[in-house]
Design an enzyme around this catalytic site. Structure first.
Site, PDB file in Angstrom:
ATOM      1  N   LYS A  53       4.272  22.578  68.670  1.00 23.64           N
ATOM      2  CA  LYS A  53       3.033  23.358  68.698  1.00 23.64           C
ATOM      3  C   LYS A  53       2.236  23.090  69.982  1.00 23.64           C
ATOM      4  CE  LYS A  53       2.483  23.230  63.653  1.00 23.64           C
ATOM      5  NZ  LYS A  53       3.131  24.427  63.121  1.00 23.64           N
TER       6      LYS A  53
ATOM      7  N   ASP B 147      -4.470  15.088  60.157  1.00 26.11           N
ATOM      8  CA  ASP B 147      -3.369  15.978  60.503  1.00 26.11           C
ATOM      9  C   ASP B 147      -3.816  16.793  61.716  1.00 26.11           C
ATOM     10  OD1 ASP B 147      -1.761  18.200  60.798  1.00 26.11           O
ATOM     11  OD2 ASP B 147      -1.710  18.724  58.673  1.00 26.11           O
TER      12      ASP B 147
ATOM     13  N   HIS C 244      -2.608  21.761  54.732  1.00 22.39           N
ATOM     14  CA  HIS C 244      -1.250  22.321  54.721  1.00 22.39           C
ATOM     15  C   HIS C 244      -0.477  21.551  53.645  1.00 22.39           C
ATOM     16  CE1 HIS C 244       2.861  22.908  56.307  1.00 22.39           C
ATOM     17  NE2 HIS C 244       2.390  23.890  57.048  1.00 22.39           N
TER      18      HIS C 244
ATOM     19  N   CYS D  18       1.826  28.032  54.003  1.00 24.74           N
ATOM     20  CA  CYS D  18       2.000  26.678  53.442  1.00 24.74           C
ATOM     21  C   CYS D  18       0.646  26.071  53.104  1.00 24.74           C
ATOM     22  CB  CYS D  18       2.771  25.761  54.386  1.00 24.74           C
ATOM     23  SG  CYS D  18       4.454  26.303  54.655  1.00 24.74           S
TER      24      CYS D  18
ATOM     25  N   GLN E 235      -2.654  21.351  64.269  1.00 24.99           N
ATOM     26  CA  GLN E 235      -3.285  22.547  64.810  1.00 24.99           C
ATOM     27  C   GLN E 235      -4.371  22.231  65.840  1.00 24.99           C
ATOM     28  OE1 GLN E 235      -2.167  25.469  64.373  1.00 24.99           O
ATOM     29  NE2 GLN E 235      -0.736  25.013  62.708  1.00 24.99           N
TER      30      GLN E 235
END
Lengths: 147, 418
Positions: free
Chosen positions: B238, B212, B135, B376, B215
């Site tokens: 999220k 990261d 991202h 993104c 997700q």
């Protein structure tokens, strides 16, 4: 309103068969338009002769609303004076942001098919991008953005 | 995930989706007189009433600034804030609670490391390894620090299925490699990356790794000790929590070596105009008044997810993905982008002859919420030579009926553009 109402025959047809597709080899003015949100990206080229839009061409990667708006714009401004074309830019912007009374006299003709976009805030930028780009090309700047 | 052999999966008790859906007030919403079908969970997931109620309780009876006053409300808020930190620690299986720093979100956490670690330890000629699947929030902070320090970015390529090429990754290491930053799950394609293996490779070269987890955290069990990653960042909104809050996990030894990212109150031991002594972690990285209610509410969201069980959530979402992938594969004129063997429940797709933005608008007419655009993740779009994609991303509260509605709606779009 439903966005489906915006996808009228005329818009779908111009999307499928865009007019004045392709860049002019002898352009006097060029600009690139970018809508970073959805990725609409068009290139516009103009041939101005004595203040008249003698030829206009565009290409790019864009959604149906943007592509049809660009296609119909090129048809509308071809042969017009720069002043008249700039007036249409202003009127088109006003229409898509709900500020133009389409029942009063205006110069947009069949372009009023885009009037409904004023009810779809996320799509206004798509319809307006070609017109921003035209304005940028006239003004001699290379790029236009909806951001 | 094609070819998933259910016999090889650990048996988990299926979730009761209908019951769980009743926890989410927003799922009763009608959009254009049709039931909302929310398939944009990768952008932000919805909040169950248990989490909303926690927010209301804090706002109604527990709010004050923390770590300061000696009065009842401040003590309550401080205790609840620190309790939320312990919930984060348990959620990630971190060794120590002080390794869990509250941030404003994943982006903030990555920037914290880029500045706090990168600006202190990177030098001209150093190399930072990123992947094609990142991202923008895991690209731009590294570019900024690389530009400042004269460091270089190296990029791990992907194959046509959207899987990272681990052998190519191995070859990127040199004696100049100083850092690896990679996503756990691709937001644009859903690919689940082999993080544990890639961390081990980096560690063979003595290189720390930031993951990261934006997700991944909502969809699979994250164990930072098992992954052995050095940093792990995720966002509250999220994981059924609020916006404005996130978490950065970092190994204590590294966090202690780093410089603070932001200066201010709460991150100091003592201040004079000659010298400031910084507080210990985690306070060193939590300058100013933090989003207290958001942190506490995030704690409730993690309780909610853990209460269901991340293994059960993952099992349901994998079933949904299998079902949706099968339906999509039988749809003429629709191409899936990202077909990794290991995938989270994300379907990125293109409808032949229709721009994603048009698809998104028309699906909205049917009450179906998907994301369209570059997500993104422009390098991913460039790799797959598309300007944008449509993305349906699922959560545990989604159903196969909703997949059917999505497919039917796509059919209506194709008919309009035929």
């Amino acid at each position: 309103m439903d966005s489906r109402a915006l996808y009228q025959e005329m818009i779908l047809e111009h999307n499928k068969k865009p007019r004045n597709w392709g860049m002019l080899a002898d352009a006097t003015h060029k600009a690139e338009g970018l809508n970073p949100l959805c990725g609409d990206h068009i290139h516009l080229s103009l041939k101005l002769n004595g203040g008249q839009v003698e030829a206009v061409g565009f290409e790019g990667e864009a959604c149906a609303i943007c592509k049809a708006s660009a296609s119909m714009m090129t048809v509308a401004v071809k042969g017009k004076s720069r002043t008249d074309a700039e007036l249409m830019v202003q009127e088109f912007r006003d229409m898509t942001t709900g500020k133009l009374d389409t029942h009063a006299p205006h110069h947009l003709g069949r372009l009023t098919v885009f009037a409904g976009v004023s009810d779809l805030p996320t799509r206004v930028k798509c319809a307006i991008l070609p017109w921003h780009t035209l304005h940028a090309a006239f003004a001699g700047s290379d790029t236009a953005s909806t951001e | 995930m094609s070819g998933r052999d259910s016999m090889q999966q650990p048996l988990v008790k299926p979730i009761d989706v209908a019951a769980l859906r009743r926890d989410f007030p927003v799922l009763d919403l009608k959009v254009k007189d049709k039931p909302l079908i929310f398939l944009d969970n990768a952008a932000s997931s919805q909040m169950p009433k248990q989490v909303i109620e926690r927010w209301v309780k804090y706002r109604s009876a527990q709010h004050a600034n923390i770590h300061r006053a000696v009065h009842y409300l401040s003590e309550t808020a401080t205790a609840e804030y620190e309790a939320a930190r312990r919930k984060v620690q348990a959620f990630l299986n971190a060794r120590e609670e002080r390794e869990c720093i509250f941030t404003s979100g994943t982006t903030d956490g990555i920037n914290l490391v880029a500045h706090g670690y990168g600006r202190k330890f990177f030098a001209a000629g150093d190399e930072i390894i990123l992947t094609t699947l990142e991202h923008h929030s895991n690209i731009v902070p590294w570019q900024m620090v690389a530009e400042e320090k004269g460091a270089k970015i190296r990029v791990v390529p992907v194959n046509d299925r959207g899987e990272l090429l681990v052998d190519e990754y191995r070859k990127l290491f040199s004696r100049n490699t100083r850092f690896v930053a990679m996503t756990h799950v691709s937001n644009a394609l859903g690919t689940i990356n082999p993080v544990k293996e890639m961390v081990a490779i980096a560690h063979e070269h003595g290189v720390p790794v930031l993951v990261d987890g934006a997700q991944a955290a909502p969809h699979l069990k994250v164990d930072v000790q098992d992954l052995d990653c050095d940093f792990y960042a995720f966002s509250g909104h999220k994981v059924c929590g609020p916006t404005g809050i996130g978490v950065l996990y970092g190994k204590a030894a590294l966090l202690e070596k780093m410089q603070p990212f932001k200066g201010g109150g709460d991150m100091i031991l003592s201040v004079t105009f000659d010298k400031t002594t910084y507080a210990q972690i985690p306070a060193k990285f939590e300058a100013g008044t933090p989003p207290i209610g958001e942190a506490i509410t995030l704690g409730a969201a993690l309780d909610y997810l853990s209460g269901i069980g991340l293994d059960r959530i993952a099992a349901h979402e994998t079933d949904l993905l299998d079902y949706a992938t099968d339906r999509f594969n039988r749809l003429p004129g629709v191409r899936l982008i990202g077909t990794a063997e290991k995938k989270a429940a994300v379907l990125s797709f293109a409808v032949e002859g229709v721009h994603p933005h048009d698809v998104g608008s028309l699906l909205n007419d049917d009450g179906v919420a998907i994301r369209t655009g570059h997500h993104c993740a422009q390098p991913v779009m460039q790799r797959f030579k598309v300007p944008a994609t449509c993305r349906a991303s699922f959560a545990f509260y989604n159903t196969t009926d909703e997949v059917d509605a999505l497919v039917a709606s796509i059919g209506r779009v194709q008919k309009l553009f035929a």
